[in-house]
Design an enzyme around this catalytic site. Structure first.
Site, PDB file in Angstrom:
ATOM      1  N   GLU A   1      -4.627  -4.520  10.934  1.00 45.11           N
ATOM      2  CA  GLU A   1      -3.534  -3.554  11.050  1.00 45.11           C
ATOM      3  C   GLU A   1      -3.703  -2.763  12.347  1.00 45.11           C
ATOM      4  O   GLU A   1      -4.457  -1.784  12.382  1.00 45.11           O
ATOM      5  CB  GLU A   1      -3.571  -2.574   9.872  1.00 45.11           C
TER       6      GLU A   1
ATOM      7  N   ASN B   1       0.868  -1.176   0.000  1.00 45.81           N
ATOM      8  CA  ASN B   1       0.000   0.000   0.000  1.00 45.81           C
ATOM      9  C   ASN B   1       0.905   1.226   0.000  1.00 45.81           C
ATOM     10  O   ASN B   1       1.527   1.539   1.009  1.00 45.81           O
ATOM     11  CB  ASN B   1      -0.889  -0.022   1.260  1.00 45.81           C
ATOM     12  N   TRP B   2       0.955   1.889  -1.152  1.00 43.81           N
ATOM     13  CA  TRP B   2       1.883   3.023  -1.275  1.00 43.81           C
ATOM     14  C   TRP B   2       1.378   4.281  -0.585  1.00 43.81           C
ATOM     15  O   TRP B   2       2.104   5.255  -0.462  1.00 43.81           O
ATOM     16  CB  TRP B   2       2.118   3.322  -2.753  1.00 43.81           C
ATOM     17  N   LYS B   3       0.105   4.309  -0.237  1.00 42.26           N
ATOM     18  CA  LYS B   3      -0.495   5.523   0.350  1.00 42.26           C
ATOM     19  C   LYS B   3      -0.229   6.710  -0.598  1.00 42.26           C
ATOM     20  O   LYS B   3      -0.178   6.504  -1.806  1.00 42.26           O
ATOM     21  CB  LYS B   3       0.049   5.743   1.753  1.00 42.26           C
TER      22      LYS B   3
ATOM     23  N   GLU C   1      -6.373   4.953   8.135  1.00 40.94           N
ATOM     24  CA  GLU C   1      -6.159   6.372   7.812  1.00 40.94           C
ATOM     25  C   GLU C   1      -7.416   6.995   7.214  1.00 40.94           C
ATOM     26  O   GLU C   1      -7.730   8.155   7.457  1.00 40.94           O
ATOM     27  CB  GLU C   1      -4.948   6.505   6.860  1.00 40.94           C
TER      28      GLU C   1
ATOM     29  N   GLY D   1       3.316   2.570  10.536  1.00 35.51           N
ATOM     30  CA  GLY D   1       4.245   3.676  10.287  1.00 35.51           C
ATOM     31  C   GLY D   1       5.020   4.106  11.519  1.00 35.51           C
ATOM     32  O   GLY D   1       5.655   5.160  11.526  1.00 35.51           O
TER      33      GLY D   1
ATOM     34  N   HIS E   1      -9.296   1.512   5.365  1.00 34.21           N
ATOM     35  CA  HIS E   1      -7.981   1.652   5.998  1.00 34.21           C
ATOM     36  C   HIS E   1      -8.106   2.606   7.195  1.00 34.21           C
ATOM     37  O   HIS E   1      -8.874   3.554   7.158  1.00 34.21           O
ATOM     38  CB  HIS E   1      -6.966   2.190   4.972  1.00 34.21           C
TER      39      HIS E   1
ATOM     40  N   SER F   1       4.252  -1.896  10.020  1.00 35.87           N
ATOM     41  CA  SER F   1       5.720  -1.917  10.104  1.00 35.87           C
ATOM     42  C   SER F   1       6.339  -3.252   9.699  1.00 35.87           C
ATOM     43  O   SER F   1       7.344  -3.674  10.273  1.00 35.87           O
ATOM     44  CB  SER F   1       6.185  -1.502  11.505  1.00 35.87           C
TER      45      SER F   1
END
Ligand code: 13P
Length: 272
Positions: A186, A29-31, A116, A192, A114, A232
């Protein structure tokens, strides 16, 4: 040979067998990262790389770069998807990406819910479930993310919270379709932050989630829903995490951005 040496040899053999035989899903997942040049360079590095046929390798770039994936990965075994979709066919939804648009570029997967998106954009379980439903109707595999924050973990009631995220995220989905959903656990405190959940914590939680899925949806469905871990994950810890029971693969943020580190993770999950 002493007992410890023998144990070490046996342990290594078990590890090798798991890594060489178990089918993992490895999703990056590159975000909101990378420039066009950086995307091109990543694709050049992975395009002809032999990822083998055992694992499913997926990358979810920012949507503006999907055309490059379509161009470059046409003959590659690497699959790709979107990080988010809007659960309507088309219309006045400024800034959103539709499922048809994702399909137009050959996306096979879409991340849903997600943490975020939940924390920064206020997305709730019900909204996630709308996306899951419309994705399934369009033969795109949803990767439904769940995860507790640090406060919830400390308070100790987080398992119920995770179960609710699953039940509400999968609301009004037919039983056979539940099998087509990937669930990614997650823990927010591990995203992160460099702080990975320990293999024991991951195993405990994944076994709990697997048991819940079997209990709720029956064995023939619950045992087949892939359960990914994210937070991570990197080359240095992926082997230990892969050995945790009921882990079907990984959703990887930071470490998926660099082609060599993504390749390394995939190599490890092929037992190389
Ligand atoms: P990191 O691997 O950077 O912790 O991100 C995890 C994640 O959020 C993947 O969706």
């Amino acid at each position: 040979m002493n007992k410890l040496d023998i144990e070490e040899i046996v342990r290594k053999e078990i590890v090798d067998t798991v890594l060489k035989t178990q089918e993992f899903i490895v999703a990056g997942n590159w975000k909101m990262n990378k420039t066009k040049q950086e995307v091109k360079s990543f694709l050049k590095d992975i395009k002809d790389y032999d990822f083998g046929s055992k694992n499913t390798v997926i990358v979810t770039p920012p949507s503006p770069y999907l055309y490059l994936f379509e161009e470059e990965l046409r003959y590659s075994s690497v699959l790709y998807g979107v990080q988010n979709v809007f659960p309507k066919e088309s219309g006045a939804y400024t800034g959103e990406v539709s499922i048809d648009m994702a399909k137009d570029f050959g996306c096979k997967y879409a991340i849903v819910g997600h943490s975020e998106r939940r924390s920064l954009f206020g997305e709730c379980n019900e909204f996630a479930s709308k996306k899951v439903r419309i994705l399934l109707q369009n033969n795109i595999t949803p990767i439904l993310c769940i995860g507790e924050n640090l406060e919830q973990r400390k308070q100790g009631d987080y398992k119920q919270f995770l179960v609710t995220q699953i039940v509400e995220g999968l609301a009004r989905i037919g039983e056979e379709d539940i099998k087509k959903v990937i669930i990614a656990y997650e823990p927010i405190w591990a995203i992160g932050t460099g702080e990975t959940a320990s293999p024991d914590q991951v195993e405990e939680l994944h076994v709990f989630l697997r048991s819940f899925l079997v209990e709720r949806y029956g064995e023939h469905i619950g045992k087949d829903v892939p359960l990914l871990y994210g937070g991570s994950v990197k080359p240095a810890n992926v082997k230990q995490l892969a050995l945790a029971q009921s882990v079907s693969g990984f959703l990887i943020g930071g470490a998926s951005l660099d082609a060599q580190s993504f390749i390394k993770i995939n190599d490890i999950l092929n037992g190389n």
